[in-house]
Design an enzyme around this catalytic site. Structure first.
Site, mmCIF file in Angstrom:
data_model
loop_
_atom_site.group_PDB
_atom_site.id
_atom_site.type_symbol
_atom_site.label_atom_id
_atom_site.label_comp_id
_atom_site.label_asym_id
_atom_site.label_seq_id
_atom_site.Cartn_x
_atom_site.Cartn_y
_atom_site.Cartn_z
ATOM 1 N N ASN A 23 0.805 -1.223 0.000
ATOM 2 C CA ASN A 23 0.000 0.000 0.000
ATOM 3 C C ASN A 23 0.836 1.269 0.000
ATOM 4 O O ASN A 23 0.283 2.370 -0.009
ATOM 5 C CB ASN A 23 -0.987 -0.023 1.170
ATOM 6 N N CYS A 118 -15.608 -3.698 -4.895
ATOM 7 C CA CYS A 118 -14.782 -4.911 -4.910
ATOM 8 C C CYS A 118 -15.311 -5.794 -3.786
ATOM 9 O O CYS A 118 -16.361 -5.576 -3.231
ATOM 10 C CB CYS A 118 -13.334 -4.551 -4.720
ATOM 11 N N ARG A 123 -16.908 0.994 -2.193
ATOM 12 C CA ARG A 123 -15.716 1.829 -2.430
ATOM 13 C C ARG A 123 -15.974 2.925 -3.461
ATOM 14 O O ARG A 123 -15.388 2.976 -4.528
ATOM 15 C CB ARG A 123 -14.533 0.940 -2.799
ATOM 16 N N ARG A 401 -2.131 -11.094 -4.704
ATOM 17 C CA ARG A 401 -2.196 -9.661 -5.025
ATOM 18 C C ARG A 401 -1.377 -8.860 -4.007
ATOM 19 O O ARG A 401 -0.818 -7.820 -4.334
ATOM 20 C CB ARG A 401 -3.654 -9.163 -5.005
HETATM 21 C C1 EPZ Z 1 -6.495 1.985 1.024
HETATM 22 O O1 EPZ Z 1 -7.669 1.839 0.235
HETATM 23 C C2 EPZ Z 1 -5.767 0.643 0.989
HETATM 24 N N1 EPZ Z 1 -5.395 0.322 -0.390
HETATM 25 C C3 EPZ Z 1 -6.685 -0.454 1.544
HETATM 26 O O2 EPZ Z 1 -5.942 -1.673 1.552
HETATM 27 C C4 EPZ Z 1 -7.025 -0.087 2.998
HETATM 28 O O3 EPZ Z 1 -7.896 -1.049 3.528
HETATM 29 C C5 EPZ Z 1 -7.692 1.298 3.026
HETATM 30 O O4 EPZ Z 1 -6.814 2.278 2.402
HETATM 31 C C6 EPZ Z 1 -7.990 1.765 4.440
HETATM 32 O O5 EPZ Z 1 -6.793 1.833 5.168
HETATM 33 C C7 EPZ Z 1 -4.270 0.880 -0.908
HETATM 34 O O6 EPZ Z 1 -3.593 1.675 -0.263
HETATM 35 C C8 EPZ Z 1 -3.877 0.444 -2.281
HETATM 36 P P1 EPZ Z 1 -10.082 4.613 1.798
HETATM 37 P P2 EPZ Z 1 -8.587 3.138 -0.106
HETATM 38 O O7 EPZ Z 1 -10.309 5.565 0.688
HETATM 39 O O8 EPZ Z 1 -7.731 4.314 -0.301
HETATM 40 C C9 EPZ Z 1 -14.785 5.178 1.756
HETATM 41 C C10 EPZ Z 1 -5.626 -3.976 1.242
HETATM 42 O O9 EPZ Z 1 -6.174 -5.019 1.599
HETATM 43 N N2 EPZ Z 1 -14.622 6.123 0.649
HETATM 44 O O10 EPZ Z 1 -9.299 5.059 3.012
HETATM 45 O O11 EPZ Z 1 -9.504 2.746 -1.200
HETATM 46 C C11 EPZ Z 1 -14.490 3.738 1.335
HETATM 47 O O12 EPZ Z 1 -15.625 3.164 0.720
HETATM 48 C C12 EPZ Z 1 -6.448 -2.782 0.791
HETATM 49 O O13 EPZ Z 1 -4.382 -3.806 1.212
HETATM 50 C C13 EPZ Z 1 -15.740 6.832 0.190
HETATM 51 O O14 EPZ Z 1 -16.842 6.667 0.677
HETATM 52 O O15 EPZ Z 1 -9.400 3.277 1.256
HETATM 53 C C14 EPZ Z 1 -14.151 3.068 2.647
HETATM 54 O O16 EPZ Z 1 -15.344 2.678 3.289
HETATM 55 C C15 EPZ Z 1 -7.925 -3.050 0.971
HETATM 56 N N3 EPZ Z 1 -15.585 7.715 -0.843
HETATM 57 C C16 EPZ Z 1 -13.485 4.183 3.461
HETATM 58 O O17 EPZ Z 1 -13.797 5.425 2.782
HETATM 59 C C17 EPZ Z 1 -14.372 7.939 -1.448
HETATM 60 O O18 EPZ Z 1 -14.289 8.764 -2.369
HETATM 61 C C18 EPZ Z 1 -11.969 4.052 3.523
HETATM 62 O O19 EPZ Z 1 -11.519 4.022 2.229
HETATM 63 C C19 EPZ Z 1 -13.252 7.195 -0.970
HETATM 64 C C20 EPZ Z 1 -13.396 6.305 0.070
#
Ligand code: EPZ
Length: 420
Positions: A23, A118, A123, A401
């Site tokens: 990440n 996903c 997301r 992955r």
């Molecule tokens: C990052 O995903 C990580 N992926 C995820 O790791 C990790 O679980 C997540 O951060 C939380 O720490 C990478 O870094 C590649 P978020 P990201 O935006 O950025 C909501 C793994 O297993 N949200 O912090 O997509 C979203 O739906 C993966 O390594 C909105 O609603 O996570 C979620 O409920 C899985 N609108 C929450 O925020 C938006 O525009 C946190 O998502 C964006 C996000």
């Protein structure tokens, strides 16, 4: 289709060297698009997501040389020939959305298909879109594609996030580093992986500052230059090995890991009855036969709280704990898909809403189970390490992955696990 075959019941012992963080490396490879020169990146873990990111970079016209043995990637984005991410590449890896900010930051335009939900949740990308619009990006869409364009260039903005989204914070930073003027992000994500991306960009001449309370300021600069960066260690991969040892018992040292990034994780293993010893860049765990249940409810939170990515691996270790543990998942709405698979092995877990109650059982039995998603799959491996008999885990492509040959890692510590 490859599967893992695990025969449980063996204690673990020995030492492994953990790799660079998935990440951190994905946003860093994406951010290399911003560099008008060469980025040499060390400790790039060999993951299928790494290859997906390299394919996207090549499609954009970026020159990439990734040597998987030396784990070094040299990326030269002096010439960019496209601002589109093909639909198949967007589908292949949801994290392709991390290319949005860098592509717009470098070219002023971007076309992507919807990243789609996903396995762990819908997301949405509403926060990404609204932040970019505040920076002067026009967003239009057809049924299939999203179009972003900043005809007058990107301008700095004050952006308050309703939630400290990791990907949104990273996309804003990448769009802002060469924008006109200053950008301020409040309620920004503070995960160590975000810090690593900032280190990468500042080494290329960006002007990014972390202030207190989740505030990040970025002064736009004309361009970014060549740099050298070593990716931070993977705290979730390290947590996975430690959870496997807490579950199976044994004495294991994980090298190339940052105990300071794991301050919300390591005390859990002590609460489960293991001993933990930390050095500057390693963690040693010493675990007895059967872990104890967690004395308090464990809630997943944004950093510096307990990370959602470690939830399923901790659950895997709690299935046979003495006592009942409670977990609350607050980040993703569908991150218990590994529970029915653990129940097939005899785990006593009840989920209601975002809360899972895990009543430790004396025995788990081997079964044919599935990896439902990346971290859920790792949780299944941990349950398999402690089950009686043979467990077969399907769909291990999800595990590949985010982990470099997880079966080899556990086998080198004495587990009976093979990839078939
Ligand atoms: C990052 O995903 C990580 N992926 C995820 O790791 C990790 O679980 C997540 O951060 C939380 O720490 C990478 O870094 C590649 P978020 P990201 O935006 O950025 C909501 C793994 O297993 N949200 O912090 O997509 C979203 O739906 C993966 O390594 C909105 O609603 O996570 C979620 O409920 C899985 N609108 C929450 O925020 C938006 O525009 C946190 O998502 C964006 C996000």
């Amino acid at each position: 289709m490859q599967i893992f075959k695990v025969n449980g019941g063996r204690k673990l012992s020995g030492e492994i060297v953990s790799g660079g963080a998935k990440n951190a490396v994905l946003p860093i490879l994406a951010a290399a698009v911003l560099i008008d020169g060469e980025a040499v990146i060390e400790d790039v873990p060999e993951l299928s997501d790494t290859y997906s990111a390299v394919r996207i970079l090549s499609h954009l016209g970026v020159k990439v040389n990734y040597c998987n043995t030396g784990k070094t990637a040299s990326v030269n984005a002096s010439q960019i020939s496209s601002f589109e991410i093909p639909d198949d590449m967007m589908k292949e890896m949801r994290s392709s959305i991390f290319f949005l900010g860098p592509i717009i930051g470098r070219t002023g335009s971007c076309r992507i298909s919807y990243p789609g939900g996903c396995d762990i949740g819908l997301r949405p990308i509403d926060m990404h879109i609204s932040a970019l619009e505040q920076m002067g990006v026009k967003v239009t869409h057809t049924a299939k594609h999203l179009y972003f364009s900043a005809d007058k260039g990107l301008r700095g903005a004050k952006i308050a996030l309703r939630f400290p989204s990791v990907g949104t914070t990273e996309n804003i930073i990448c769009a802002a580093v060469t924008a006109k003027g200053e950008t301020v992000i409040t309620n920004a994500a503070r995960e160590p992986e975000v810090v690593d991306l900032v280190k990468f960009l500042n080494a290329a001449g960006a002007k990014i500052k972390f202030e207190s309370g989740g505030r990040i300021t970025i002064q736009g600069v004309p361009k970014l230059h060549s740099l050298h960066h070593t990716v931070m260690p993977d705290r979730i991969a390290a947590a996975t090995i430690l959870a496997g040892t807490a579950a199976a018992g044994g004495l294991v040292t994980v090298r190339n890991c940052q105990p300071l990034d794991m301050e919300a994780i390591l005390p859990l293993f002590e609460a489960m009855g293991s001993s933990i010893y930390c050095g500057r860049d390693y963690v040693t765990i010493n675990s007895g036969k059967r872990p104890k249940a967690l004395p308090e409810k464990l809630t997943t939170m944004v950093y510096p709280g307990f990370p959602t990515d470690a939830q399923s691996v901790i659950m895997g270790a709690l299935c046979k704990a003495s006592g009942t543990s409670i977990i609350e998942e607050t980040i993703f709405e569908n991150r218990y898909r590994h529970v029915p698979e653990m129940q097939k092995m005899g785990a006593d877990i009840v989920v209601s809403g975002q809360t899972a109650v895990i009543k430790g059982v004396k025995r788990l039995h081997g079964a044919r189970v599935k990896a439902t998603d990346l971290r859920g799959g790792a949780g299944m491996v941990i349950a398999g390490l402690t089950a009686e008999g043979e467990t077969e885990i399907e769909d291990i492509r999800f595990i590949d992955r985010g982990y470099e040959q997880l079966e080899v890692t556990f086998a080198s510590l004495g587990a009976d696990i093979k990839r078939i």
